[in-house]
Design a protein around this motif. Structure first.
Motif, short mmCIF file in Angstrom:
data_model
loop_
_atom_site.label_atom_id
_atom_site.label_comp_id
_atom_site.label_asym_id
_atom_site.label_seq_id
_atom_site.Cartn_x
_atom_site.Cartn_y
_atom_site.Cartn_z
N ALA A 86 0.83 -1.21 0.00
CA ALA A 86 0.00 0.00 0.00
C ALA A 86 0.86 1.26 0.00
CB ALA A 86 -0.94 -0.01 1.20
N LEU A 87 1.98 1.24 0.73
CA LEU A 87 2.87 2.40 0.77
C LEU A 87 3.52 2.62 -0.59
CD1 LEU A 87 4.54 1.83 4.26
CD2 LEU A 87 3.06 3.75 3.63
N ARG A 88 3.94 1.54 -1.24
CA ARG A 88 4.55 1.67 -2.56
C ARG A 88 3.53 2.19 -3.58
NH1 ARG A 88 7.02 -3.76 -1.18
NH2 ARG A 88 9.08 -3.25 -0.36
N GLU A 89 2.30 1.72 -3.46
CA GLU A 89 1.25 2.21 -4.35
C GLU A 89 0.98 3.69 -4.11
OE1 GLU A 89 -3.45 1.29 -5.45
OE2 GLU A 89 -2.38 0.06 -4.00
N PHE A 90 1.00 4.10 -2.83
CA PHE A 90 0.76 5.49 -2.47
C PHE A 90 1.84 6.38 -3.07
CE2 PHE A 90 0.49 9.23 0.20
CZ PHE A 90 -0.86 9.34 0.53
N VAL A 91 3.10 5.98 -2.91
CA VAL A 91 4.22 6.75 -3.48
C VAL A 91 4.11 6.80 -4.99
CG1 VAL A 91 6.72 6.72 -3.85
CG2 VAL A 91 5.80 6.36 -1.55
N GLY A 92 3.81 5.66 -5.61
CA GLY A 92 3.72 5.60 -7.06
C GLY A 92 2.56 6.38 -7.64
N SER A 93 1.56 6.67 -6.81
CA SER A 93 0.38 7.40 -7.29
C SER A 93 0.65 8.89 -7.51
CB SER A 93 -0.77 7.24 -6.29
OG SER A 93 -0.52 7.97 -5.10
N GLY A 94 1.79 9.36 -7.01
CA GLY A 94 2.11 10.78 -7.15
C GLY A 94 1.68 11.64 -5.98
N LYS A 95 1.09 11.03 -4.96
CA LYS A 95 0.70 11.80 -3.78
C LYS A 95 1.94 12.20 -2.98
CE LYS A 95 -3.81 9.54 -3.40
NZ LYS A 95 -4.70 8.69 -2.57
N PRO A 96 1.96 13.41 -2.40
CA PRO A 96 3.14 13.88 -1.68
C PRO A 96 3.46 13.02 -0.46
CG PRO A 96 1.72 15.72 -2.26
CD PRO A 96 0.94 14.47 -2.54
N VAL A 97 4.73 12.68 -0.31
CA VAL A 97 5.21 11.91 0.83
C VAL A 97 6.50 12.54 1.32
CG1 VAL A 97 5.95 9.64 1.67
CG2 VAL A 97 4.23 9.78 -0.12
N TRP A 98 6.62 12.70 2.64
CA TRP A 98 7.81 13.28 3.26
C TRP A 98 8.36 12.28 4.26
CZ3 TRP A 98 7.44 17.82 7.31
CH2 TRP A 98 8.74 18.15 7.77
N GLY A 99 9.63 11.93 4.11
CA GLY A 99 10.29 11.04 5.05
C GLY A 99 11.35 11.77 5.83
N THR A 100 11.33 11.66 7.16
CA THR A 100 12.37 12.26 8.00
C THR A 100 13.18 11.15 8.66
OG1 THR A 100 10.93 12.40 9.96
CG2 THR A 100 10.93 14.28 8.47
N CYS A 101 14.49 11.26 8.57
CA CYS A 101 15.42 10.32 9.20
C CYS A 101 15.11 8.88 8.74
CB CYS A 101 15.38 10.46 10.72
SG CYS A 101 16.79 9.70 11.56
N ALA A 102 14.50 8.05 9.57
CA ALA A 102 14.16 6.69 9.14
C ALA A 102 13.24 6.71 7.93
CB ALA A 102 13.50 5.93 10.29
N GLY A 103 12.37 7.73 7.85
CA GLY A 103 11.49 7.87 6.69
C GLY A 103 12.26 8.08 5.41
N LEU A 104 13.39 8.80 5.50
CA LEU A 104 14.28 8.97 4.35
C LEU A 104 14.80 7.62 3.89
CD1 LEU A 104 16.46 10.19 2.45
CD2 LEU A 104 17.81 10.69 4.50
N ILE A 105 15.23 6.78 4.84
CA ILE A 105 15.74 5.46 4.49
C ILE A 105 14.66 4.65 3.78
CG2 ILE A 105 16.69 3.31 5.41
CD1 ILE A 105 17.76 4.99 7.78
N PHE A 106 13.43 4.71 4.30
CA PHE A 106 12.32 3.98 3.69
C PHE A 106 12.12 4.37 2.23
CE2 PHE A 106 9.05 1.85 6.59
CZ PHE A 106 10.03 1.34 7.41
N LEU A 107 12.27 5.66 1.92
CA LEU A 107 11.95 6.16 0.59
C LEU A 107 13.10 5.99 -0.41
CD1 LEU A 107 10.01 9.46 1.45
CD2 LEU A 107 9.05 7.30 0.61
N ALA A 108 14.28 5.70 0.07
CA ALA A 108 15.44 5.59 -0.82
C ALA A 108 15.35 4.34 -1.69
CB ALA A 108 16.72 5.56 0.00
#
Length: 255
Positions: free
Chosen positions: A63-85
């Motif tokens: 679901a998270l990958r689908e959300f990112v792929g949909s073009g909706k804005p996502v912001w990752g801080t610290c561990a969130g940055l690692i998740f999005l890389a």
């Protein structure tokens, strides 16, 4: 406007409080179906391996990958940055799942252990140009990652110097390239690529609301592109110049 905040572990309460201070509701997200009720998402800092295990337990990764792929804005801080890389190095044995989307290579624990956590003034002229205020911001780095490389479509918003005693990092080989050593005297700590924003530090632990307002600007732009006729709310960073002083902080922050 309401913003989803992944609430598996880490500083999600601090993000929700930061959003509340600027009049925006944060919605805790723990299950895949809850993502359908929000148009944007913040992935907070925390312990990335633990967050990954909890996300896997709750079947959140698809679901998270689908959300990112949909073009909706996502912001990752610290561990969130690692998740999005797209690529993370320096992980624990066995690694962890990533959401991906950001064309960058992140070192999971570049700045060292919890004892090596620090604060630093960062030069952020692009943030100031967009949201006003000074050309610097306070960066709170807690067992923080760092971005070693970015792709051609990634916008660098902030970087910071590497201390002389920082250990050199080996970047594993990929795409036919040989393993090489990262020897730059600066590392990247904030980037933007399309609908994705990432910071290696914790803006939610400071009284500076510009990063959250910057992300809200991305949300407004995304909505404007989806519905051009919609009327979007515009935010004034400081109002009469003293709005932060007027609003009580309901969680401890670093001034």
């Amino acid at each position: 406007m309401a913003v989803g905040v992944l609430a598996l572990q880490g500083s999600y309460n601090e993000h929700i409080a930061a959003l509340r201070r600027i009049g925006v509701k944060g919605i805790e997200i723990r299950k895949p179906e809850q993502l359908r009720g929000v148009d944007s998402l913040i992935i907070p800092g925390g312990e990335s391996t633990t967050m990954a295990k909890l996300a896997e337990l709750h079947n959140l990764f698809p679901a998270l990958r689908e959300f990112v792929g949909s073009g909706k804005p996502v912001w990752g801080t610290c561990a969130g940055l690692i998740f999005l890389a797209n690529k993370a190095i320096g992980q624990k044995t066995g690694g962890q799942d990533l959401i991906g989307g950001l064309d960058c290579t992140v070192h999971r624990n570049f700045f060292g252990s919890q004892l090596q956590s620090f604060e630093m003034e960062l030069s952020v002229p692009k943030l100031a140009e967009k949201e006003g205020g000074t050309s610097t911001c306070r960066g709170v780095f807690i067992r923080a990652p760092a971005i070693l490389e970015v792709g051609p479509n990634v916008e660098v918003i902030a970087d910071c110097p590497v201390s002389s005693d920082q250990l050199k990092v080996a970047i594993p080989a990929s795409d036919g390239q040989q393993e090489r050593e990262f020897t730059n005297n600066r590392v990247i700590v904030a980037i933007k690529q399309g609908n994705l924003l990432a910071t290696a530090f914790h803006p939610e632990l400071t009284s500076d609301s510009r990063w959250h307002r910057y992300f809200l600007g991305m949300v407004e732009e995304a909505k404007e592109e989806a519905t051009p006729s919609a009327v979007m709310v515009k935010y004034d960073l400081y109002g009469d110049g003293n709005d932060r002083a007027k609003k009580p902080h309901d969680l401890p922050i670093f001034e």
